[in-house]
Enzyme design. Structure first.
Site, PDB file in Angstrom:
ATOM      1  CE1 TYR A 121      -8.211   6.031   3.003  1.00  0.00           C
ATOM      2  CE2 TYR A 121      -8.372   7.674   1.279  1.00  0.00           C
ATOM      3  CZ  TYR A 121      -8.421   7.332   2.617  1.00  0.00           C
ATOM      4  OH  TYR A 121      -8.697   8.299   3.563  1.00  0.00           O
ATOM      5  CG  HIS A 122      -3.197   3.725  -3.741  1.00  0.00           C
ATOM      6  ND1 HIS A 122      -2.234   4.668  -4.050  1.00  0.00           N
ATOM      7  CD2 HIS A 122      -4.393   4.299  -4.048  1.00  0.00           C
ATOM      8  CE1 HIS A 122      -2.816   5.761  -4.521  1.00  0.00           C
ATOM      9  NE2 HIS A 122      -4.124   5.566  -4.530  1.00  0.00           N
ATOM     10  N   PRO A 123      -4.417  -0.634  -1.610  1.00  0.00           N
ATOM     11  CG  PRO A 123      -6.289  -1.760  -0.753  1.00  0.00           C
ATOM     12  CD  PRO A 123      -5.781  -0.386  -1.078  1.00  0.00           C
TER      13      PRO A 123
ATOM     14  CG  ASP B  72      -1.867   1.169   1.305  1.00  0.00           C
ATOM     15  OD1 ASP B  72      -2.333   1.613   0.229  1.00  0.00           O
ATOM     16  OD2 ASP B  72      -2.142   1.665   2.412  1.00  0.00           O
ATOM     17  CG  HIS B  73       1.273   4.063  -2.852  1.00  0.00           C
ATOM     18  ND1 HIS B  73       0.536   3.995  -4.023  1.00  0.00           N
ATOM     19  CD2 HIS B  73       2.524   3.645  -3.176  1.00  0.00           C
ATOM     20  CE1 HIS B  73       1.318   3.567  -5.004  1.00  0.00           C
ATOM     21  NE2 HIS B  73       2.518   3.343  -4.515  1.00  0.00           N
TER      22      HIS B  73
END
Length: 546
Positions: free
Chosen positions: A481-483, A307-308
Site C-alpha cells: 500500500y505504498h503508491p 509501489d512496494h
C-alpha cells in the site's frame, strides 16, 4: 456527469488557499497554513469524518480496510508481472486519509533517498534539508536527539505488544549476520529492530488527530467533508494558465469555490493525477481520447507509478502466536477487555512488529530489501487469522525499477482510474525477488527459529529453483500500500512539479503528497509524506509573503 448531479453553482466563497484531500499531507497543510489567522484556508475531503471507532484502535485497519465507508477500495488492472492477478489497493476515504487506516509504522527511508532526489535536480531536498521537517512533526517517545524531535503534532512510540516468537525472529536474524539496530530512523537504517508506530497510549495517531484536530477551532479554517473534487478551475486569459478554484460534488450538487492565492492537490498518488487529468493537465493523447480540452500538456501526469510489492512467507510453528489468542470469540473478548482496561495487548498491534533492512548481496552499499514480521497469519487484512499457530515474514524490494501508470477511463469524476502497477516488469526486480525469498528462508533456518517451525505454509517448500521462486513471487505477493511518484518532482519531460512543488507551466497550483516523490523511498511512505507536507507548507508561505 452522473444524472444525480445538478448544474454547477458557486457557494460564493473565496479562500486564500484550497487544499484538496484531508489525508496524511492535507491535514498537515491545513494546520500549517491556517496557523496565520490572515490566511483563509479551505480543506476539502471526499470522505467522511473520522467517527468510526475502529479508526482509533491500532489494529482497527482489519475493519477499515476494504470497507467502502472508510476506504476508496481501488483495484488494479490484471497485471502480468503477478500472474495476471488484480490487487486491492486500499486508500483512506476519511479525515486523516490513509493515516487513519494504515499500519501505523513510522519509517523515514534512507538518507541516500533524499540525496538522490537532490542529485536529480531537486534543490533543497537532500537529507540534511528534509531532516528538520521530520523532526518538526515528531513527538518522539524516546526523547530528542540529532535525528528526532519532541513536541511536534505526530506521536511516535514504541510498541505495546511483544511476543516470544518475535524475539526469536530477531535472534535468528542476528544469527545470520544482520545486526540489531535500535533506531532504524537514526544514523543508519540497516539492521533488525522492533518497529515504532504513530500511536499514543494505545490509540492510533493519524494526521487528523495530530494536525487537524488542534486547528479545527480556528475561524480561518473551513473543513468540508463529502466534497468530491471533480476538476480544477483555470483562468486561461493570460500567457500562463492560473488555477483559480475547484469544482466539486456535494450531496448531488456541483459546486465551485475560488482560491485567491493557490490550489493545492493533496489527494494522493491516485487522486491527484486523476484530478489533473480530469482538469486538462496531462498528455494531449489521453485528453483527446476523452474530449477534455488541454490546459497544459504534461505527459508525466499519472506515469512513473511505483509501489512496494511484498512477497509473503507464512510459517507454521510449535510456538503459540497471536493466531492462538484470536481464534475464538471468547479469546477475542478477553483481548478486548485487556485493551479496554489497560490499552495493551493484541488490539494495539501495528501492521508488523519487527522490521529488517538488509541486503540481498553483501557487496551492495545499502539495504535493498525490507522485512515486515507479524506474530500472526491471515490471507489478507480483514480476513480472520488462520486456525493454527503461525507467523508471517513479508519481504519487499525497497527501490524497484519497475514502474506503472494510471489513467482516467471517463470524464466522470466518480469513476475510478485504471491502475497498471506493472510489477516485476524489470529483470533487476525479478532477481531481487528471487534472492529475497532466499534471505527469508535463511532466517527461518537459523538455529533460533528452525526448531520452532513445523512447515513453510506459504509459498511452500515445493518452490526451490530460481524459476520456481519467481513463480512463487508472482503468485504470493501483495502490495504494501505504498503508491507514489505519479506527479513526480523534477525538470525532465516527465516531471509534473518543480522543486517548489509547483505544477510546471501553471500558476497558483501545487501538488503536495506522495505523488511528487521522484523515486519511491526505501521504506514505508507515511512519514515521508508528512515531511513533504511540512516542507511544502513552508514553501507556500515563503512564496506568498506580501
Amino acid at each position: 456527469m452522473t444524472s444525480a448531479v445538478n448544474s454547477a453553482h458557486s457557494n460564493e466563497q473565496e479562500f486564500d488557499y484550497i487544499v484538496v484531500g484531508a489525508g496524511s499531507a492535507g491535514c498537515v497543510l491545513a494546520n500549517r497554513l491556517s496557523a496565520d489567522p490572515a490566511n483563509r484556508v479551505l480543506l476539502l475531503e471526499a470522505g467522511t469524518k473520522d467517527w468510526n471507532p475502529w479508526i482509533h484502535v491500532p489494529v482497527g485497519y482489519f475493519k477499515t480496510m476494504h470497507n467502502p465507508a472508510t476506504d476508496w477500495c481501488y483495484m488494479t488492472e490484471p497485471d502480468e508481472g503477478i500472474a495476471g492477478r488484480q490487487l486491492q489497493w486500499p486508500r483512506g476515504k476519511v479525515l486523516g486519509g490513509s493515516s487513519s487506516l494504515n499500519g501505523l509504522l513510522y519509517v523515514r527511508g534512507q538518507k541516500e533517498d533524499y540525496d538522490r532526489w537532490e542529485e536529480l535536480g531537486n534543490k533543497g531536498w537532500s537529507f540534511s534539508d528534509v531532516l528538520p521537517y521530520f523532526k518538526k512533526s515528531e513527538d518522539q517517545e524516546r526523547g530528542a536527539n540529532d535525528y528526532h524531535g519532541v513536541g511536534g503534532p505526530l506521536k511516535v512510540s514504541d510498541l505495546r505488544l511483544r511476543r516470544p516468537i518475535a524475539d526469536l525472529f530477531i535472534k535468528a536474524a542476528k544469527q545470520i549476520g544482520i545486526p540489531f539496530n535500535e533506531d532504524y530512523n537514526g544514523e543508519k537504517q540497516e539492521g533488525v529492530a522492533y518497529f515504532q508506530q504513530t500511536a499514543h497510549k494505545g490509540f492510533r495517531w493519524s494526521t487528523a488527530k495530530g494536525f487537524l484536530k488542534p486547528a479545527r477551532s480556528r475561524s480561518n479554517l473551513t473543513v468540508m467533508t463529502h466534497a468530491h473534487t471533480s476538476r480544477i478551475l483555470f483562468d486561461e486569459s493570460g500567457e500562463t494558465p492560473r488555477a483559480i478554484g475547484i469544482e466539486f460534488l456535494r450531496k448531488g450538487d456541483l459546486q465551485t469555490v475560488k482560491a485567491s492565492k493557490e490550489v493545492i492537490l493533496a489527494a494522493g498518488a491516485i487522486g491527484s493525477p486523476q484530478i489533473l487529468q480530469l482538469s486538462g493537465v496531462a498528455s494531449s493523447e489521453l485528453l483527446s481520447k476523452h474530449n477534455i480540452p488541454v490546459v497544459k500538456e504534461l505527459p508525466g501526469v499519472g506515469q512513473n507509478l511505483q509501489d512496494h510489492l511484498q512477497i509473503r512467507l507464512v510459517y507454521k510453528t510449535k510456538q503459540n502466536t497471536l493466531n492462538d489468542e484470536l481464534n475464538s470469540y471468547f479469546k477475542q473478548f478477553k483481548v478486548g477487555l485487556q485493551y479496554f482496561f489497560k490499552r495493551t495487548g493484541a488490539l494495539t498491534l501495528a501492521a508488523s512488529q519487527i522490521v529488517i533492512f538488509t541486503k540481498t548481496k553483501p557487496e551492495l552499499e545499502r539495504p535493498d530489501i525490507q522485512f515486515h514480521f507479524q506474530p500472526l497469519s491471515a490471507d489478507k487484512p480483514g480476513d480472520g487469522v488462520h486456525p493454527f499457530s503461525a507467523f508471517t515474514a513479508s519481504v519487499c524490494q525497497l527501490r524497484p525499477h519497475s514502474s506503472g501508470h494510471l489513467e482516467i477511463t471517463s470524464t466522470d469524476p466518480l469513476k475510478y482510474p485504471a491502475i497498471h502497477p506493472n510489477y516485476l516488469s524489470d529483470d533487476r526486480d525479478v532477481q531481487v525477488a528471487i534472492e529475497s525469498i532466499k534471505v527469508a528462508r535463511k532466517i527461518a533456518e537459523a538455529p533460533a527459529l528452525e526448531t520452532e517451525i513445523l512447515d513453510e505454509y506459504v509459498p511452500g517448500r515445493q518452490f526451490q529453483t530460481d524459476e520456481e521462486l519467481l513463480d512463487a513471487a508472482r503468485k504470493y505477493s501483495q502490495t504494501i500500500y505504498h503508491p507514489t511518484s505519479t506527479c513526480k518532482m523534477g525538470n525532465d519531460e516527465m516531471a509534473v512539479v518543480n522543486d517548489r512543488l509547483q505544477v510546471h507551466g501553471i500558476q497558483g497550483l501545487r501538488v503536495i503528497d506522495a505523488s511528487i516523490m521522484p523515486e519511491i523511498v526505501s521504506g514505508n511512505t507515511n512519514a515521508p509524506t508528512i515531511m513533504i507536507a511540512e516542507k511544502g507548507a513552508d514553501m507556500i508561505l515563503e512564496d506568498n509573503k506580501s
